[in-house]
Design an enzyme around this catalytic site. Structure first.
Site, PDB file in Angstrom:
ATOM      1  N   LYS A 286       0.858  -1.196   0.000  1.00  0.00           N
ATOM      2  CA  LYS A 286       0.000   0.000   0.000  1.00  0.00           C
ATOM      3  C   LYS A 286       0.883   1.230   0.000  1.00  0.00           C
ATOM      4  O   LYS A 286       2.012   1.170   0.474  1.00  0.00           O
ATOM      5  CB  LYS A 286      -0.856   0.017   1.269  1.00  0.00           C
ATOM      6  CG  LYS A 286      -2.048   0.937   1.175  1.00  0.00           C
ATOM      7  CD  LYS A 286      -3.222   0.218   0.552  1.00  0.00           C
ATOM      8  CE  LYS A 286      -4.404   1.119   0.340  1.00  0.00           C
ATOM      9  NZ  LYS A 286      -5.602   0.319   0.012  1.00  0.00           N
TER      10      LYS A 286
ATOM     11  N   ASP B 119      -7.053   4.402  -4.618  1.00  0.00           N
ATOM     12  CA  ASP B 119      -7.645   4.289  -3.285  1.00  0.00           C
ATOM     13  C   ASP B 119      -8.271   5.671  -3.033  1.00  0.00           C
ATOM     14  O   ASP B 119      -8.459   6.425  -3.997  1.00  0.00           O
ATOM     15  CB  ASP B 119      -6.575   3.937  -2.236  1.00  0.00           C
ATOM     16  CG  ASP B 119      -7.170   3.444  -0.921  1.00  0.00           C
ATOM     17  OD1 ASP B 119      -7.547   2.263  -0.855  1.00  0.00           O
ATOM     18  OD2 ASP B 119      -7.291   4.235   0.035  1.00  0.00           O
TER      19      ASP B 119
HETATM   20  N1  GLU Z   1      -7.340   0.337  -2.927  1.00  0.00           N
HETATM   21  C1  GLU Z   1      -8.099  -0.841  -3.213  1.00  0.00           C
HETATM   22  C2  GLU Z   1      -8.109  -1.747  -2.005  1.00  0.00           C
HETATM   23  O1  GLU Z   1      -8.127  -1.271  -0.890  1.00  0.00           O
HETATM   24  C3  GLU Z   1      -7.689  -1.512  -4.516  1.00  0.00           C
HETATM   25  C4  GLU Z   1      -6.252  -1.922  -4.605  1.00  0.00           C
HETATM   26  C5  GLU Z   1      -5.843  -2.444  -5.982  1.00  0.00           C
HETATM   27  O2  GLU Z   1      -6.659  -2.501  -6.874  1.00  0.00           O
HETATM   28  O3  GLU Z   1      -4.662  -2.768  -6.101  1.00  0.00           O
HETATM   29  O4  GLU Z   1      -8.163  -2.944  -2.094  1.00  0.00           O
END
Ligand code: GLU
Length: 444
Positions: free
Chosen positions: A126, A166
């Protein structure tokens, strides 16, 4: 002291000032006790839990950018590459003033288990920045995104780490970041997901988190003999997850009465008008105060309050810890059947326990919102084979993934004697695959 408690204590002591990270670790480690306790000596010898709770790598960098008046600003950028046991790091980039290392670590930690639950080969990571996109011009956003990528590019790649959107990072931001990545690396590869359809994005990725949340909710209810059709729902948030959750809820015959943004919330007794919501949030990038112009019968209130409205289903789709114990009491008093998390960890620990104790079905975000990242993995597959699948193909795969995911977590909960405890089910099912991969790969 048990190994699990020892590691929970260690995490709290060694990561001061990171309460959300502690909360996420506590929740997971508490749930996987039955698996750990059964092999405590071996896992302790292998420092398995220490390896699980310490990110493989944490990157923190300076992001200088220039506003429209020529003034320079500095924000902090982060990427936490948490666990690559089952695949390349995968997870979004959050752009919000509340971002700090603790927030990114909590999200990265959750992402490990979520990504494992999708059944697809993606590890957990992340990133993001404390940059606030609100009120910035398009040029300022581009400027920030380019500067952010000018540093981040060193650490990512289609086979190493694949960031995505996100909170605060949508199609526009991914476009600017992708453009800069391609320019620096001279490579057209699927290093980011959530891309536009004209340059390698996947159909249904935009809709995937919200749609997936509803496929999961529908399956949960169906499994308990309840039809989603005719049910009412309260939703928080008005971003990408909320919008497509509301859209799919309506397609499935449920009625969504609320949504919210950072300043207030809307109650629409006739059901939220998704076209109006898209116009306000996706096109005009405006506040929910505008909603009344489209729907004179609706009410707008300042502050928070969606959980006061009586409904069968609650779908928190805004941000972490937005549904607290008082909200949980209100939901129970109003006879809610289910709470399924569209956001990451939107329910506090006390609220979660209260809902579970009062027999409200509760599905944690790492399972319920996994449709987004699952579809990101499908975007990676399409990029690798240099093909694009139809909307129906991606959507039907998403549906299947969410249905399977629901049954996997229900089965895992059952197997360990926690029937209908989907927190335990999700954490155990997610952990088992990561555990297997970590064990197979030795102490690395
Ligand atoms: N931000 C999204 C999550 O919390 C998607 C992450 C992604 O697609 O890599 O899962």
């Amino acid at each position: 002291m048990s190994y699990v408690d020892e590691v929970i204590e260690q995490v709290t002591a060694q990561n001061p000032g990171e309460p959300e990270f502690h909360q996420a670790v506590r929740e997971v480690l508490d749930s996987i006790r039955p698996v750990i306790d059964a092999n405590e000596a071996k896992f302790r010898k292998d420092a398995l839990l220490e390896r699980l709770v310490n990110p493989e790598r944490q990157i923190k960098f300076r992001v200088p950018w220039i506003d429209d008046n020529g003034n320079a600003h500095v924000n902090t950028g982060y990427r936490v590459q948490f666990n690559s046991a089952i695949g390349p790091y995968k997870g979004g980039l959050r752009l919000h003033p509340s971002v700090n290392i603790g927030i990114i670590k909590f999200l990265g930690f959750e992402q490990i288990f979520k990504n494992s639950l999708t059944g697809l080969p993606i590890g957990g990571g992340k990133g993001g920045s404390d940059f606030d996109p609100k009120g910035k011009s398009d040029r300022e956003i581009m400027n920030f995104c380019q500067s952010f990528m000018l540093e981040l590019y060193k650490y990512i790649g289609a086979d190493t780490d694949v960031p995505a959107g996100d909170i605060g990072t949508g199609g526009r931001e991914i476009g600017y970041m992708f453009g800069m990545y391609k320019r620096i690396r001279g490579l057209f590869e699927g290093t980011l997901t959530g891309k536009g359809l004209s340059y390698g994005g996947s159909l249904a990725r935009t809709e995937a988190t919200g749609y997936g949340l509803l496929y999961m909710t529908q399956e949960l209810l169906k499994d308990h003999g309840i039809d989603i059709k005719g049910k009412t729902a309260v939703v928080s948030g008005a971003g990408n997850v909320a919008i497509y959750a509301i859209e799919k809820a309506h397609q499935l015959g449920a009625k969504v009465l609320t949504c919210s943004d950072s300043t207030g919330w809307v109650y629409d007794p006739d059901g939220i008008d998704v076209a109006a919501l898209k116009q306000i949030k996706e096109i005009d990038r405006a506040r929910l105060t505008e909603y009344k112009n489209y729907r004179p019968n609706s009410e707008y209130h300042e502050g928070r309050g969606v959980w006061q409205i009586k409904a069968d289903i609650a779908l928190p789709c805004a941000t972490q810890n937005e549904l607290d114990i008082e909200d949980a009491k209100q939901l129970v008093a109003n006879g809610a059947i289910a709470v399924c998390e569209g956001a990451n960890m939107p329910t506090t620990e006390a609220a979660t326990k209260y809902l579970q104790d009062n027999k409200v079905f509760f599905v944690p975000g790492k399972a319920a919102n996994a449709g987004g990242v699952a579809t990101s993995a499908l975007e990676m597959s399409q990029n690798s084979e240099r093909l694009s699948w139809s909307f129906e193909e991606v959507d039907s795969k998403l549906n299947q993934i969410m249905v399977n995911l629901y049954h996997n977590i229900a089965k895992a909960a059952d197997k360990y004697g926690y029937k209908d405890n989907f927190v335990v089910g999700a954490n155990i099912a997610g952990f088992e695959k990561v555990l297997d991969a970590m064990n197979a790969q030795g102490i690395v």
